[in-house]
Design a protein around this motif. Sequence first.
Motif, PDB file in Angstrom:
ATOM      1  N   ASN A  55      -8.196  -6.757   4.405  1.00 57.32           N
ATOM      2  CA  ASN A  55      -8.257  -5.827   3.294  1.00 57.32           C
ATOM      3  C   ASN A  55      -7.173  -4.772   3.468  1.00 57.32           C
ATOM      4  N   PRO A  56      -6.126  -4.781   2.698  1.00 58.40           N
ATOM      5  CA  PRO A  56      -5.864  -5.636   1.547  1.00 58.40           C
ATOM      6  C   PRO A  56      -5.377  -7.024   1.975  1.00 58.40           C
ATOM      7  N   TYR A  57      -5.393  -7.932   1.008  1.00 65.03           N
ATOM      8  CA  TYR A  57      -4.948  -9.310   1.243  1.00 65.03           C
ATOM      9  C   TYR A  57      -3.858  -9.649   0.237  1.00 65.03           C
ATOM     10  N   CYS A  58      -2.778 -10.251   0.720  1.00 68.57           N
ATOM     11  CA  CYS A  58      -1.684 -10.656  -0.150  1.00 68.57           C
ATOM     12  C   CYS A  58      -1.155 -11.997   0.327  1.00 68.57           C
ATOM     13  N   ALA A  59      -1.009 -12.934  -0.591  1.00 67.07           N
ATOM     14  CA  ALA A  59      -0.446 -14.249  -0.273  1.00 67.07           C
ATOM     15  C   ALA A  59       0.478 -14.672  -1.405  1.00 67.07           C
ATOM     16  N   TYR A  60       1.529 -15.379  -1.034  1.00 62.42           N
ATOM     17  CA  TYR A  60       2.442 -15.939  -2.026  1.00 62.42           C
ATOM     18  C   TYR A  60       2.919 -17.274  -1.494  1.00 62.42           C
ATOM     19  N   TYR A  61       2.465 -18.331  -2.126  1.00 60.60           N
ATOM     20  CA  TYR A  61       2.858 -19.694  -1.763  1.00 60.60           C
ATOM     21  C   TYR A  61       3.644 -20.286  -2.912  1.00 60.60           C
ATOM     22  N   HIS A  62       4.934 -20.108  -2.888  1.00 57.65           N
ATOM     23  CA  HIS A  62       5.885 -20.683  -3.831  1.00 57.65           C
ATOM     24  C   HIS A  62       5.597 -20.319  -5.284  1.00 57.65           C
ATOM     25  N   ASP A  63       4.518 -20.847  -5.878  1.00 59.07           N
ATOM     26  CA  ASP A  63       4.237 -20.558  -7.274  1.00 59.07           C
ATOM     27  C   ASP A  63       2.828 -20.004  -7.487  1.00 59.07           C
ATOM     28  N   ALA A  64       2.213 -19.506  -6.418  1.00 53.60           N
ATOM     29  CA  ALA A  64       0.876 -18.923  -6.525  1.00 53.60           C
ATOM     30  C   ALA A  64       0.836 -17.613  -5.748  1.00 53.60           C
ATOM     31  N   VAL A 163     -12.674  -1.612 -18.446  1.00 58.63           N
ATOM     32  CA  VAL A 163     -12.155  -0.770 -17.372  1.00 58.63           C
ATOM     33  C   VAL A 163     -10.638  -0.696 -17.527  1.00 58.63           C
ATOM     34  N   GLU A 164     -10.070   0.433 -17.098  1.00 57.13           N
ATOM     35  CA  GLU A 164      -8.628   0.633 -17.158  1.00 57.13           C
ATOM     36  C   GLU A 164      -8.067   0.769 -15.752  1.00 57.13           C
ATOM     37  N   ILE A 165      -7.160  -0.101 -15.409  1.00 52.91           N
ATOM     38  CA  ILE A 165      -6.439  -0.058 -14.133  1.00 52.91           C
ATOM     39  C   ILE A 165      -5.035   0.453 -14.457  1.00 52.91           C
ATOM     40  N   ARG A 166      -4.640   1.554 -13.838  1.00 53.25           N
ATOM     41  CA  ARG A 166      -3.343   2.168 -14.128  1.00 53.25           C
ATOM     42  C   ARG A 166      -2.633   2.535 -12.833  1.00 53.25           C
ATOM     43  N   GLU A 167      -1.311   2.723 -12.954  1.00 51.27           N
ATOM     44  CA  GLU A 167      -0.471   3.214 -11.860  1.00 51.27           C
ATOM     45  C   GLU A 167      -0.586   2.367 -10.594  1.00 51.27           C
ATOM     46  N   GLY A 168      -0.894   1.083 -10.744  1.00 51.90           N
ATOM     47  CA  GLY A 168      -1.007   0.207  -9.581  1.00 51.90           C
ATOM     48  C   GLY A 168       0.332   0.025  -8.900  1.00 51.90           C
ATOM     49  N   ARG A 169       0.301   0.076  -7.581  1.00 53.58           N
ATOM     50  CA  ARG A 169       1.528  -0.121  -6.797  1.00 53.58           C
ATOM     51  C   ARG A 169       1.179  -0.819  -5.501  1.00 53.58           C
ATOM     52  N   PHE A 170       2.081  -1.663  -5.041  1.00 51.46           N
ATOM     53  CA  PHE A 170       1.847  -2.390  -3.803  1.00 51.46           C
ATOM     54  C   PHE A 170       3.164  -2.627  -3.088  1.00 51.46           C
ATOM     55  N   ASP A 171       3.085  -2.674  -1.775  1.00 57.29           N
ATOM     56  CA  ASP A 171       4.218  -2.951  -0.900  1.00 57.29           C
ATOM     57  C   ASP A 171       3.631  -3.721   0.279  1.00 57.29           C
ATOM     58  N   MET A 172       3.694  -5.043   0.224  1.00 52.95           N
ATOM     59  CA  MET A 172       2.945  -5.889   1.153  1.00 52.95           C
ATOM     60  C   MET A 172       3.830  -6.898   1.870  1.00 52.95           C
ATOM     61  N   VAL A 173       3.424  -7.225   3.105  1.00 52.09           N
ATOM     62  CA  VAL A 173       3.942  -8.407   3.787  1.00 52.09           C
ATOM     63  C   VAL A 173       2.968  -9.519   3.419  1.00 52.09           C
ATOM     64  N   PHE A 174       3.470 -10.561   2.767  1.00 49.69           N
ATOM     65  CA  PHE A 174       2.572 -11.584   2.268  1.00 49.69           C
ATOM     66  C   PHE A 174       2.411 -12.740   3.246  1.00 49.69           C
ATOM     67  N   GLU A 175       1.225 -13.348   3.172  1.00 52.15           N
ATOM     68  CA  GLU A 175       0.935 -14.574   3.898  1.00 52.15           C
ATOM     69  C   GLU A 175       1.514 -15.719   3.071  1.00 52.15           C
ATOM     70  N   GLY A 176       2.057 -16.732   3.718  1.00 52.13           N
ATOM     71  CA  GLY A 176       2.537 -17.900   2.991  1.00 52.13           C
ATOM     72  C   GLY A 176       4.026 -18.067   3.087  1.00 52.13           C
ATOM     73  N   TRP A 177       4.559 -18.766   2.127  1.00 49.87           N
ATOM     74  CA  TRP A 177       5.994 -19.017   2.074  1.00 49.87           C
ATOM     75  C   TRP A 177       6.444 -18.998   0.617  1.00 49.87           C
ATOM     76  N   ALA A 178       7.662 -18.606   0.409  1.00 46.55           N
ATOM     77  CA  ALA A 178       8.184 -18.509  -0.946  1.00 46.55           C
ATOM     78  C   ALA A 178       9.454 -19.336  -1.093  1.00 46.55           C
ATOM     79  N   GLY A 179       9.578 -20.357  -0.252  1.00 45.24           N
ATOM     80  CA  GLY A 179      10.767 -21.200  -0.292  1.00 45.24           C
ATOM     81  C   GLY A 179      10.765 -22.142  -1.470  1.00 45.24           C
ATOM     82  N   LYS A 180      11.813 -22.895  -1.590  1.00 49.65           N
ATOM     83  CA  LYS A 180      11.949 -23.861  -2.688  1.00 49.65           C
ATOM     84  C   LYS A 180      11.267 -25.163  -2.299  1.00 49.65           C
ATOM     85  N   VAL A 181      10.785 -25.859  -3.312  1.00 53.97           N
ATOM     86  CA  VAL A 181      10.124 -27.139  -3.087  1.00 53.97           C
ATOM     87  C   VAL A 181      11.164 -28.193  -2.801  1.00 53.97           C
TER      88      VAL A 181
END
Length: 181
Positions: A55-64, A163-181
């Motif tokens: 918590n928090p959790y951030c992941a980025y796997y190519h297209d997700a 509900v209203e979510i405003r002024e959201g900001r994030f700066d994360m090291v993500f789990e996963g990979w963002a390379g090309k297929v």
Amino acid sequence: MFISCNKDDQAPQPTPEPTEIDKLPPATQTGANKVGCLLNGKAFLPEGQLPSSSNPYCAYYHDAFVLVFRIVKNEDNITGNGTESIGVYSTDIILEENNTYSLKMDNTNHFGVYSIISRTNSQSYETNEDHTGELHITKLDKEKNIISGTFWFDAVNEQGKKVEIREGRFDMVFEGWAGKV
């Protein structure tokens, strides 16, 4: 008769309370693992931990992409009863730096969610065609796995309560990979 006041004689002034927006983390792009937003005008920041869940959790796997952060109100309960969470999700697209993505539940699968877990009345608020938002990627470093940006959205539950979510900001090291297929 002369009376003079010295600056040192003045009573100390109380420190003003920070505004809700001042409680949010700064908008950085360094991989600081910070995230926050305003939920109906009140600061919403990660607090507490659930078993086997970061918590928090951030992941980025190519297209997700997924960003979830919670306020855990009952850490001894493995079910997470009383926990509130905000999530931003994007699937089926390769994110790009300096692009903005619409958050709404449709066939593109980019959406925002606010949920409350409760034994008696769990609730989920989601974006849809009428209640939308935006995710903006300000930095995407695929070598250092850093993703930063901003978000906002409106979400509704099944009863139509918003509900209203405003002024959201994030700066994360993500789990996963963002390379090309």
